[in-house]
Design a protein around this motif. Sequence first.
Motif, PDB file in Angstrom:
ATOM      1  N   ASN A 166      18.110 -10.872   0.043  1.00 28.79           N
ATOM      2  CA  ASN A 166      17.383  -9.640  -0.292  1.00 28.79           C
ATOM      3  C   ASN A 166      16.617  -9.840  -1.588  1.00 28.79           C
ATOM      4  OD1 ASN A 166      19.939  -8.388   1.358  1.00 28.79           O
ATOM      5  ND2 ASN A 166      18.082  -7.168   1.606  1.00 28.79           N
ATOM      6  N   PRO A 167      15.380 -10.340  -1.466  1.00 27.16           N
ATOM      7  CA  PRO A 167      14.582 -10.656  -2.656  1.00 27.16           C
ATOM      8  C   PRO A 167      13.742  -9.490  -3.178  1.00 27.16           C
ATOM      9  CG  PRO A 167      13.434 -11.409  -0.702  1.00 27.16           C
ATOM     10  CD  PRO A 167      14.716 -10.787  -0.228  1.00 27.16           C
ATOM     11  N   GLU A 168      14.058  -8.252  -2.771  1.00 28.58           N
ATOM     12  CA  GLU A 168      13.190  -7.118  -3.090  1.00 28.58           C
ATOM     13  C   GLU A 168      12.934  -6.944  -4.579  1.00 28.58           C
ATOM     14  OE1 GLU A 168      14.906  -5.954   0.980  1.00 28.58           O
ATOM     15  OE2 GLU A 168      15.539  -7.103  -0.774  1.00 28.58           O
ATOM     16  N   ALA A 169      13.981  -7.120  -5.405  1.00 25.42           N
ATOM     17  CA  ALA A 169      13.797  -6.903  -6.847  1.00 25.42           C
ATOM     18  C   ALA A 169      12.740  -7.841  -7.417  1.00 25.42           C
ATOM     19  CB  ALA A 169      15.119  -7.074  -7.585  1.00 25.42           C
ATOM     20  N   GLY A 170      12.609  -9.023  -6.836  1.00 23.71           N
ATOM     21  CA  GLY A 170      11.580  -9.955  -7.272  1.00 23.71           C
ATOM     22  C   GLY A 170      10.178  -9.489  -6.949  1.00 23.71           C
ATOM     23  N   LEU A 171      10.061  -8.530  -6.034  1.00 27.07           N
ATOM     24  CA  LEU A 171       8.765  -7.945  -5.680  1.00 27.07           C
ATOM     25  C   LEU A 171       8.551  -6.605  -6.366  1.00 27.07           C
ATOM     26  CD1 LEU A 171       8.808  -8.774  -1.862  1.00 27.07           C
ATOM     27  CD2 LEU A 171       7.367  -9.856  -3.608  1.00 27.07           C
ATOM     28  N   GLY A 172       9.468  -6.247  -7.261  1.00 28.25           N
ATOM     29  CA  GLY A 172       9.307  -5.016  -8.015  1.00 28.25           C
ATOM     30  C   GLY A 172       9.778  -3.775  -7.289  1.00 28.25           C
ATOM     31  N   ILE A 173      10.610  -3.945  -6.259  1.00 28.64           N
ATOM     32  CA  ILE A 173      11.117  -2.793  -5.521  1.00 28.64           C
ATOM     33  C   ILE A 173      12.625  -2.932  -5.332  1.00 28.64           C
ATOM     34  CG2 ILE A 173       8.936  -2.311  -4.345  1.00 28.64           C
ATOM     35  CD1 ILE A 173      10.110  -3.708  -1.863  1.00 28.64           C
ATOM     36  N   LEU A 174      13.202  -1.966  -4.652  1.00 27.68           N
ATOM     37  CA  LEU A 174      14.628  -1.908  -4.379  1.00 27.68           C
ATOM     38  C   LEU A 174      14.871  -2.218  -2.905  1.00 27.68           C
ATOM     39  CD1 LEU A 174      17.595  -0.757  -5.054  1.00 27.68           C
ATOM     40  CD2 LEU A 174      16.632   1.474  -4.403  1.00 27.68           C
ATOM     41  N   ALA A 175      15.991  -2.856  -2.607  1.00 30.07           N
ATOM     42  CA  ALA A 175      16.413  -3.037  -1.211  1.00 30.07           C
ATOM     43  C   ALA A 175      16.961  -1.695  -0.734  1.00 30.07           C
ATOM     44  CB  ALA A 175      17.460  -4.140  -1.106  1.00 30.07           C
ATOM     45  N   ALA A 176      16.056  -0.800  -0.326  1.00 28.84           N
ATOM     46  CA  ALA A 176      16.386   0.607  -0.148  1.00 28.84           C
ATOM     47  C   ALA A 176      16.648   1.000   1.296  1.00 28.84           C
ATOM     48  CB  ALA A 176      15.249   1.471  -0.696  1.00 28.84           C
ATOM     49  N   ALA A 177      16.780   0.027   2.202  1.00 26.55           N
ATOM     50  CA  ALA A 177      16.998   0.354   3.613  1.00 26.55           C
ATOM     51  C   ALA A 177      18.415   0.000   4.052  1.00 26.55           C
ATOM     52  CB  ALA A 177      15.965  -0.337   4.490  1.00 26.55           C
ATOM     53  N   GLY A 178      19.354   0.064   3.116  1.00 28.49           N
ATOM     54  CA  GLY A 178      20.755  -0.100   3.470  1.00 28.49           C
ATOM     55  C   GLY A 178      21.489  -1.221   2.777  1.00 28.49           C
ATOM     56  N   ALA A 179      20.788  -2.176   2.186  1.00 28.67           N
ATOM     57  CA  ALA A 179      21.476  -3.338   1.617  1.00 28.67           C
ATOM     58  C   ALA A 179      22.415  -2.971   0.477  1.00 28.67           C
ATOM     59  CB  ALA A 179      20.462  -4.373   1.137  1.00 28.67           C
TER      60      ALA A 179
ATOM     61  N   GLU B   9       0.810  -1.227   0.000  1.00 29.97           N
ATOM     62  CA  GLU B   9       0.000   0.000   0.000  1.00 29.97           C
ATOM     63  C   GLU B   9       0.843   1.276   0.000  1.00 29.97           C
ATOM     64  OE1 GLU B   9      -3.201  -0.374  -0.493  1.00 29.97           O
ATOM     65  OE2 GLU B   9      -2.752  -2.534  -0.472  1.00 29.97           O
ATOM     66  N   ARG B  10       2.138   1.156   0.173  1.00 27.11           N
ATOM     67  CA  ARG B  10       2.972   2.363   0.237  1.00 27.11           C
ATOM     68  C   ARG B  10       3.174   2.949  -1.145  1.00 27.11           C
ATOM     69  NH1 ARG B  10       7.592   0.548   4.690  1.00 27.11           N
ATOM     70  NH2 ARG B  10       6.134   0.295   6.436  1.00 27.11           N
ATOM     71  N   ARG B  11       3.289   4.289  -1.182  1.00 28.27           N
ATOM     72  CA  ARG B  11       3.453   5.001  -2.429  1.00 28.27           C
ATOM     73  C   ARG B  11       4.692   5.895  -2.359  1.00 28.27           C
ATOM     74  NH1 ARG B  11       0.753   1.413  -3.528  1.00 28.27           N
ATOM     75  NH2 ARG B  11      -1.287   1.371  -4.577  1.00 28.27           N
ATOM     76  N   ARG B  12       4.842   6.753  -3.349  1.00 25.78           N
ATOM     77  CA  ARG B  12       6.044   7.572  -3.492  1.00 25.78           C
ATOM     78  C   ARG B  12       6.388   8.331  -2.217  1.00 25.78           C
ATOM     79  NH1 ARG B  12       4.838  12.201  -7.345  1.00 25.78           N
ATOM     80  NH2 ARG B  12       3.594  12.718  -5.509  1.00 25.78           N
ATOM     81  N   ASP B  13       5.418   9.001  -1.629  1.00 23.24           N
ATOM     82  CA  ASP B  13       5.700   9.815  -0.455  1.00 23.24           C
ATOM     83  C   ASP B  13       6.149   8.964   0.731  1.00 23.24           C
ATOM     84  OD1 ASP B  13       5.119  12.055  -1.892  1.00 23.24           O
ATOM     85  OD2 ASP B  13       3.124  12.369  -1.017  1.00 23.24           O
ATOM     86  N   ASP B  14       5.630   7.743   0.819  1.00 23.05           N
ATOM     87  CA  ASP B  14       6.080   6.833   1.875  1.00 23.05           C
ATOM     88  C   ASP B  14       7.551   6.477   1.684  1.00 23.05           C
ATOM     89  OD1 ASP B  14       3.507   6.497   3.202  1.00 23.05           O
ATOM     90  OD2 ASP B  14       2.915   5.409   1.396  1.00 23.05           O
ATOM     91  N   ALA B  15       7.936   6.221   0.439  1.00 22.12           N
ATOM     92  CA  ALA B  15       9.337   5.900   0.164  1.00 22.12           C
ATOM     93  C   ALA B  15      10.236   7.073   0.516  1.00 22.12           C
ATOM     94  CB  ALA B  15       9.512   5.510  -1.298  1.00 22.12           C
ATOM     95  N   LEU B  16       9.797   8.291   0.173  1.00 24.39           N
ATOM     96  CA  LEU B  16      10.620   9.471   0.439  1.00 24.39           C
ATOM     97  C   LEU B  16      10.742   9.767   1.927  1.00 24.39           C
ATOM     98  CD1 LEU B  16       9.399  11.779  -2.469  1.00 24.39           C
ATOM     99  CD2 LEU B  16      11.587  10.570  -2.282  1.00 24.39           C
ATOM    100  N   ARG B  17       9.839   9.238   2.730  1.00 24.41           N
ATOM    101  CA  ARG B  17       9.940   9.400   4.182  1.00 24.41           C
ATOM    102  C   ARG B  17      11.053   8.518   4.761  1.00 24.41           C
ATOM    103  NH1 ARG B  17       4.496   7.515   6.215  1.00 24.41           N
ATOM    104  NH2 ARG B  17       5.552   7.630   8.244  1.00 24.41           N
ATOM    105  N   GLY B  18      11.492   7.523   4.028  1.00 25.60           N
ATOM    106  CA  GLY B  18      12.553   6.649   4.528  1.00 25.60           C
ATOM    107  C   GLY B  18      12.148   5.918   5.796  1.00 25.60           C
ATOM    108  N   ILE B  19      11.012   5.255   5.771  1.00 26.35           N
ATOM    109  CA  ILE B  19      10.467   4.644   6.986  1.00 26.35           C
ATOM    110  C   ILE B  19      11.446   3.651   7.594  1.00 26.35           C
ATOM    111  CG2 ILE B  19       8.620   3.182   7.910  1.00 26.35           C
ATOM    112  CD1 ILE B  19       6.783   4.467   5.754  1.00 26.35           C
ATOM    113  N   ASN B  20      11.890   2.677   6.794  1.00 25.57           N
ATOM    114  CA  ASN B  20      12.831   1.683   7.317  1.00 25.57           C
ATOM    115  C   ASN B  20      14.265   2.191   7.277  1.00 25.57           C
ATOM    116  OD1 ASN B  20      10.689   0.013   7.737  1.00 25.57           O
ATOM    117  ND2 ASN B  20      11.264  -1.529   6.225  1.00 25.57           N
TER     118      ASN B  20
END
Length: 246
Positions: A126-139, A69-80
């Motif tokens: 780190n299987p994130e790319a398989g879910l269509g996203i980036l491992a964006a919390a430090g990996a 359910e997260r969108r662009r603004d959630d990503a820019l908040r850097g939650i994780n």
Amino acid sequence: MSGALHVDVREDRVVATIDRPETRNAIDAGLVAELHELCRLLEDEPRPLVLAGGDGVFVSGADIRQLRERRRDDALRGINSGLFDRLARLPLPTVAAVDGHALGGGAELAYACDFRVATPRTRFGNPEAGLGILAAAGATWRLRDLVGEPLAKEVLLAGRVLDAQECLAAHLVTEVVEPADLLPAAHRLVDRVLRSDLLALRLTKLALRVPAGAHPAFDDVAQAVLFETEEKERRMTAFLERRSRP
């Protein structure tokens, strides 16, 4: 602290256990808030941290139902990423006690700790790319720094999952022990850390994080602070007295 994170505050350390068995300890918004509160505690009253999961799983990743359910603004908040960076910046060393799977955000949570101990059933991936996203919390940078770029690329781009012995060979974990010995091994590591002066540990952690261009100026200033402490005088005097004994 109550909820998904059980926190045991001891005189010389803190032990925090993630307990969301119904989701295999997936990271959701509630757990993020609890981990921020744990960081606040350790910032206000610095102690080493042992961070563990349940029996057979460390953290299976982010909660996919919330992540979807997260969108662009959630990503820019850097939650994780903001949380894990805060964890990495804690004043004193941290140890992740990893039993079972540490995947996605769970792996990134462990990468943010200073040390990791594992069991034979530990798996990092780190299987994130398989879910269509980036491992964006430090990996993309912590894992590279920990194990080197070629192996990090296998994990991040080719979906390689590292077993316990591969993690040990790559120095991603410091030790592999049986599950019953996992927490004792983490505590032994903290015991070794606590043989050193706490202020010296704090300044060493800071020195490891400053940009290359800040050395040696940062090191000189930090050393100047330590040279004026009573603890430095006490420890060096004790060392010289031991050496002088017949």
